[in-house]
Scaffold this motif. Sequence first.
Motif, PDB file in Angstrom:
ATOM      1  N   LEU A 208       0.827  -1.369   0.097  1.00  0.00           N
ATOM      2  CA  LEU A 208      -0.158   0.074  -0.077  1.00  0.00           C
ATOM      3  C   LEU A 208       0.826   1.388  -0.059  1.00  0.00           C
ATOM      4  CD1 LEU A 208      -2.793  -1.076   2.735  1.00  0.00           C
ATOM      5  CD2 LEU A 208      -2.897  -1.257   0.249  1.00  0.00           C
ATOM      6  N   ASP A 209       0.361   2.376  -0.468  1.00  0.00           N
ATOM      7  CA  ASP A 209       1.369   3.356  -0.747  1.00  0.00           C
ATOM      8  C   ASP A 209       1.237   4.425   0.396  1.00  0.00           C
ATOM      9  OD1 ASP A 209       2.793   5.315  -2.476  1.00  0.00           O
ATOM     10  OD2 ASP A 209       0.878   6.572  -2.311  1.00  0.00           O
ATOM     11  N   ASN A 210       0.237   4.685   1.225  1.00  0.00           N
ATOM     12  CA  ASN A 210       0.008   5.499   2.344  1.00  0.00           C
ATOM     13  C   ASN A 210      -0.340   4.757   3.523  1.00  0.00           C
ATOM     14  OD1 ASN A 210       0.850   7.880   0.930  1.00  0.00           O
ATOM     15  ND2 ASN A 210      -1.454   7.894  -0.045  1.00  0.00           N
ATOM     16  N   SER A 211      -0.431   3.403   3.573  1.00  0.00           N
ATOM     17  CA  SER A 211      -0.816   2.898   4.781  1.00  0.00           C
ATOM     18  C   SER A 211       0.027   1.423   4.774  1.00  0.00           C
ATOM     19  CB  SER A 211      -2.071   2.367   4.419  1.00  0.00           C
ATOM     20  OG  SER A 211      -2.902   1.866   5.970  1.00  0.00           O
ATOM     21  N   GLY A 212      -0.301   0.794   5.987  1.00  0.00           N
ATOM     22  CA  GLY A 212       0.484  -0.664   6.254  1.00  0.00           C
ATOM     23  C   GLY A 212       1.934  -0.458   6.942  1.00  0.00           C
ATOM     24  N   GLY A 213       2.253   0.810   7.178  1.00  0.00           N
ATOM     25  CA  GLY A 213       3.354   0.798   7.869  1.00  0.00           C
ATOM     26  C   GLY A 213       4.706   1.036   6.930  1.00  0.00           C
ATOM     27  N   GLY A 214       5.912   1.183   7.840  1.00  0.00           N
ATOM     28  CA  GLY A 214       6.891   1.389   7.108  1.00  0.00           C
ATOM     29  C   GLY A 214       7.177   2.599   6.663  1.00  0.00           C
ATOM     30  N   TYR A 215       8.217   2.821   5.834  1.00  0.00           N
ATOM     31  CA  TYR A 215       8.518   4.166   4.937  1.00  0.00           C
ATOM     32  C   TYR A 215       8.548   4.008   3.359  1.00  0.00           C
ATOM     33  CZ  TYR A 215      10.128   4.994   9.698  1.00  0.00           C
ATOM     34  OH  TYR A 215      10.398   5.001  11.194  1.00  0.00           O
ATOM     35  N   LYS A 216       8.330   5.384   2.704  1.00  0.00           N
ATOM     36  CA  LYS A 216       8.647   5.158   1.260  1.00  0.00           C
ATOM     37  C   LYS A 216       9.426   6.666   1.007  1.00  0.00           C
ATOM     38  CE  LYS A 216       4.258   8.060   0.408  1.00  0.00           C
ATOM     39  NZ  LYS A 216       2.976   8.101  -0.589  1.00  0.00           N
ATOM     40  N   GLU A 242      19.291   9.467   7.235  1.00  0.00           N
ATOM     41  CA  GLU A 242      18.172   8.834   6.660  1.00  0.00           C
ATOM     42  C   GLU A 242      16.846   9.566   6.715  1.00  0.00           C
ATOM     43  OE1 GLU A 242      19.044   3.829   7.327  1.00  0.00           O
ATOM     44  OE2 GLU A 242      17.503   5.034   8.717  1.00  0.00           O
ATOM     45  N   PHE A 243      16.130   9.876   5.572  1.00  0.00           N
ATOM     46  CA  PHE A 243      15.175  10.781   5.410  1.00  0.00           C
ATOM     47  C   PHE A 243      13.931  10.050   4.616  1.00  0.00           C
ATOM     48  CE2 PHE A 243      19.072  13.128   5.663  1.00  0.00           C
ATOM     49  CZ  PHE A 243      18.824  13.879   6.609  1.00  0.00           C
ATOM     50  N   GLY A 244      12.851  10.193   5.115  1.00  0.00           N
ATOM     51  CA  GLY A 244      11.538   9.170   4.355  1.00  0.00           C
ATOM     52  C   GLY A 244      10.238   9.843   4.759  1.00  0.00           C
ATOM     53  N   LYS A 245       9.435   9.294   4.110  1.00  0.00           N
ATOM     54  CA  LYS A 245       7.927   9.316   4.437  1.00  0.00           C
ATOM     55  C   LYS A 245       7.339   8.355   5.199  1.00  0.00           C
ATOM     56  CE  LYS A 245       3.752  11.455   4.078  1.00  0.00           C
ATOM     57  NZ  LYS A 245       3.427  12.853   4.862  1.00  0.00           N
ATOM     58  N   ALA A 246       6.848   8.559   6.242  1.00  0.00           N
ATOM     59  CA  ALA A 246       6.236   7.496   7.367  1.00  0.00           C
ATOM     60  C   ALA A 246       4.659   7.211   6.656  1.00  0.00           C
ATOM     61  CB  ALA A 246       6.298   8.035   8.740  1.00  0.00           C
ATOM     62  N   LYS A 247       4.616   6.168   6.565  1.00  0.00           N
ATOM     63  CA  LYS A 247       3.196   5.649   6.065  1.00  0.00           C
ATOM     64  C   LYS A 247       2.271   5.320   7.391  1.00  0.00           C
ATOM     65  CE  LYS A 247       4.057   2.337   3.355  1.00  0.00           C
ATOM     66  NZ  LYS A 247       4.264   1.215   2.256  1.00  0.00           N
ATOM     67  N   LYS A 248       1.099   5.445   7.277  1.00  0.00           N
ATOM     68  CA  LYS A 248       0.119   5.335   8.399  1.00  0.00           C
ATOM     69  C   LYS A 248       0.443   3.829   8.821  1.00  0.00           C
ATOM     70  CE  LYS A 248      -3.324   8.880   6.787  1.00  0.00           C
ATOM     71  NZ  LYS A 248      -4.714   8.876   6.431  1.00  0.00           N
ATOM     72  N   VAL A 249      -0.247   3.400   9.900  1.00  0.00           N
ATOM     73  CA  VAL A 249      -0.412   2.189  10.461  1.00  0.00           C
ATOM     74  C   VAL A 249      -1.450   1.913  11.495  1.00  0.00           C
ATOM     75  CG1 VAL A 249       1.119   3.028  12.629  1.00  0.00           C
ATOM     76  CG2 VAL A 249       1.438   0.451  11.557  1.00  0.00           C
ATOM     77  N   SER A 250      -1.745   0.738  11.380  1.00  0.00           N
ATOM     78  CA  SER A 250      -2.848   0.064  12.419  1.00  0.00           C
ATOM     79  C   SER A 250      -2.338  -0.320  13.672  1.00  0.00           C
ATOM     80  CB  SER A 250      -3.731  -0.835  11.560  1.00  0.00           C
ATOM     81  OG  SER A 250      -4.445  -0.165  10.436  1.00  0.00           O
ATOM     82  N   TYR A 251      -2.965   0.253  14.724  1.00  0.00           N
ATOM     83  CA  TYR A 251      -2.427  -0.341  16.035  1.00  0.00           C
ATOM     84  C   TYR A 251      -3.313  -0.404  17.036  1.00  0.00           C
ATOM     85  CZ  TYR A 251      -3.242   4.618  17.457  1.00  0.00           C
ATOM     86  OH  TYR A 251      -3.532   5.839  17.952  1.00  0.00           O
ATOM     87  N   TYR A 252      -3.493  -0.966  17.999  1.00  0.00           N
ATOM     88  CA  TYR A 252      -4.280  -1.435  19.133  1.00  0.00           C
ATOM     89  C   TYR A 252      -3.789  -0.501  20.513  1.00  0.00           C
ATOM     90  CZ  TYR A 252      -5.973  -5.299  16.024  1.00  0.00           C
ATOM     91  OH  TYR A 252      -6.205  -5.645  15.073  1.00  0.00           O
ATOM     92  N   ASN A 253      -4.638  -0.439  21.319  1.00  0.00           N
ATOM     93  CA  ASN A 253      -4.203   0.163  22.423  1.00  0.00           C
ATOM     94  C   ASN A 253      -3.808  -0.739  23.414  1.00  0.00           C
ATOM     95  OD1 ASN A 253      -4.796   2.831  22.083  1.00  0.00           O
ATOM     96  ND2 ASN A 253      -6.980   2.556  22.202  1.00  0.00           N
ATOM     97  N   SER A 254      -3.143  -0.647  24.257  1.00  0.00           N
ATOM     98  CA  SER A 254      -2.323  -1.353  25.161  1.00  0.00           C
ATOM     99  C   SER A 254      -3.329  -2.431  26.005  1.00  0.00           C
ATOM    100  CB  SER A 254      -1.705  -0.717  26.165  1.00  0.00           C
ATOM    101  OG  SER A 254      -2.031   0.207  27.177  1.00  0.00           O
TER     102      SER A 254
END
Length: 421
Positions: A208-216, A242-254
């Motif tokens: 995915l381009d803007n989601s799924g975690g990681g960087y682009k 190191e420079f890059g665009k962070a993608k959105k990520v799905s997470y859960y509360n603790s």
Amino acid sequence: MPTILLADENTIKDSSIKISGDIDPKYGIVNQSKDFRNELGTSNKYKQNSLATSGSLKFNYDQKTEKGLGYGGYIKLNTNTSKTASGSENIASELKIYLEGNFGKFEVGSTSPVGSSMEVNSYSLARATGGLDGDWTFWLKNGGVLAKDKAIDGNYITAPQLPVGFDETTKAGKINYFTPKVNGFTFGLSYVPASKAKGTVNQTSGVLDNSGGGYKNIWQPAVGYEKSFSNGVKFTTAILGEFGKAKKVSYYNSSIIDATSTPDSNSSTEGVRNNLKAWQVGAGIGYQGFAFNGAYVDIGKSGTLVDGNEKNKKGGKYWSLGSAYATDKYGISIEYMQSKRAGALAKYTPKGSTKDLLVKFDQEKYNKFEAISIGVDYTVMPGFMPYVEITRFNFKKNDNFGNDAKFNKGTVVLAGTKIKF
């Protein structure tokens, strides 16, 4: 060196292919905090020592035209009887081609960024399995933190690397460029379209381009300098970014770690993360077999959630020192590092699942870590090298994960014999 005739003999009559590899059987003894020695949720104990064997096979293809233009390829295959130590099931761990001339060198493929070969760090000197950046972490059971008797990972900096080194895979497709050395200076630049895109189109087309975690759109510039003096002293230094665009990520509360079953994806939250901005500076001195290196890294808020909570700490830093002495026959090294990190999403694997879930903890304190590693190896015969490595580690206590959280510390001893051919 074997000579292999290629199918297209009209283009190239013959090609030089160098085949090499290594086999590394080792015996590991792990002494860690007692709460981490059992299979979670049971009274079954893990073995505190075991014998493990890993290996790889490498193919180098090199050609040079009459005008001096060099080109070729490199393949490194995993030759293991199970998953790799890091858990990878991929057959290949590196795959690239290169073009080299008076203009410098270009590399394209699934390979490490320029900083891996240009940086100056404590583990650049490490013997045995690689010291602080070696195999010791693979031998730990249940990671560094237990929260409510569940393993939590990813909140500490445990290896002296930049974020794309310890957060993302080095197998991501990239383009590397190295300039020729001029007056001791070398410049390098890596471009990574997406840190999650690795391998063939079968995998890369599903990223995915803007989601799924990681960087682009990751850029890693590096500048290195090397100077040898008439008295035999050699000085090296390097600066990396190191420079890059962070993608959105799905997470859960603790609160998820209280759950008795695997939650569904509908209960997750998609969050915006801070972009990748990190840098490293390192320097080293060598003289007649002795060497001393040091490095400092600031990863800033790279990859942390943009949540507006000013009480939460965010970011990370580390520093490391290393020294070594080596001859043609033997070598010894010692390294030490301290790090602190906060705001990173933790990894948690629910019982009965094989998929890591990302969990957000409110962190008003930094998670601090320290380790020291000593390695010794001896070349008995060419390609035959026994070694011993001892690493002492400490995930320092804090209350970010609750008052009942447990933190790991102990020692990993690795003794083995590498065969290189």
